[in-house]
Design an enzyme around this catalytic site. Structure first.
Site, PDB file in Angstrom:
ATOM      1  N   TRP A   1     -47.148 -27.743  44.916  1.00 45.84           N
ATOM      2  CA  TRP A   1     -47.306 -28.123  43.056  1.00 45.84           C
ATOM      3  C   TRP A   1     -45.605 -28.369  42.863  1.00 45.84           C
ATOM      4  CZ3 TRP A   1     -44.165 -24.807  40.091  1.00 45.84           C
ATOM      5  CH2 TRP A   1     -44.747 -25.124  38.518  1.00 45.84           C
ATOM      6  N   HIS A   2     -45.495 -27.528  44.185  1.00 44.19           N
ATOM      7  CA  HIS A   2     -43.641 -27.454  43.557  1.00 44.19           C
ATOM      8  C   HIS A   2     -42.918 -28.580  44.266  1.00 44.19           C
ATOM      9  CE1 HIS A   2     -44.180 -23.057  43.538  1.00 44.19           C
ATOM     10  NE2 HIS A   2     -42.790 -22.993  42.773  1.00 44.19           N
ATOM     11  N   GLY A   3     -43.529 -29.354  44.494  1.00 41.35           N
ATOM     12  CA  GLY A   3     -43.278 -30.595  44.865  1.00 41.35           C
ATOM     13  C   GLY A   3     -43.454 -31.383  46.488  1.00 41.35           C
TER      14      GLY A   3
ATOM     15  N   SER B   1     -49.611 -24.534  46.843  1.00 37.29           N
ATOM     16  CA  SER B   1     -48.423 -23.509  45.454  1.00 37.29           C
ATOM     17  C   SER B   1     -47.178 -24.312  46.591  1.00 37.29           C
ATOM     18  CB  SER B   1     -48.176 -22.261  46.110  1.00 37.29           C
ATOM     19  OG  SER B   1     -46.707 -21.662  45.760  1.00 37.29           O
TER      20      SER B   1
END
Length: 167
Positions: free
Chosen positions: A94-96, A91
């Site tokens: 996934w955001h960066g 997660s």
């Protein structure tokens, strides 16, 4: 520093929730019913509850396509904890692709594991204190999400905790 995090807490929610509401509206205009993505996350009474309410579609995707295929919570506590840790690492990434997002994911994995193994029984005793606890935990980590530099995020978080707040 806490005021800045408080403001960012609501800016992020209103920004992201607003985009989601626009997508839901556009979907309805095109005859599509899209799933809700937020369910009053800042009314949560724990981090487990927060993640049931925040970014519901991403959480559901990670649960259905990563956490459950890894075994979810069906193969014992140690495996559940490892699956949860891996899911929140993904997660974060996934955001960066940045250390701040990786640490952000680990931070939430830590609090989720702490709640599942120890805190949940205490949080259920008082909705007021569990709500305050949740907001503090969430607001403390937003600088990692907002700032792209691990050093700046550390300085900001230190200022929030009362260490080295010199501007």
């Amino acid at each position: 520093a806490w005021l800045g995090s408080f403001c960012y807490t609501f800016q992020l929610y209103f920004d992201f929730s607003g985009y989601t509401d626009m997508a839901l509206g556009l979907g309805l205009m095109l005859g599509l019913r899209l799933p809700e993505n937020f369910n009053s996350p800042y009314k949560s009474t724990g981090i487990v509850d927060f993640w049931r309410r925040w970014h519901i579609t991403l959480s559901a995707w990670l649960r259905d396509f990563l956490y459950i295929p890894l075994g979810g919570n069906r193969k014992g506590i140690a495996r559940r904890d490892a699956n949860l840790l891996l899911t929140f690492l993904v997660s974060g990434l996934w955001h960066g692709a940045n250390w701040t997002f990786l640490i952000w994911g680990l931070y939430y994995a830590f609090w989720l594991l702490l709640e599942k193994t120890f805190l949940l029984k205490y949080l259920e005793k008082s909705k007021v204190w569990s709500h305050v606890y949740t907001l503090l935990v969430v607001m403390l980590v937003w600088p990692l999400f907002q700032l792209n530099d691990i050093g700046l995020a550390g300085q900001y978080t230190s200022a929030m905790l009362g260490f080295g707040a010199n501007g």
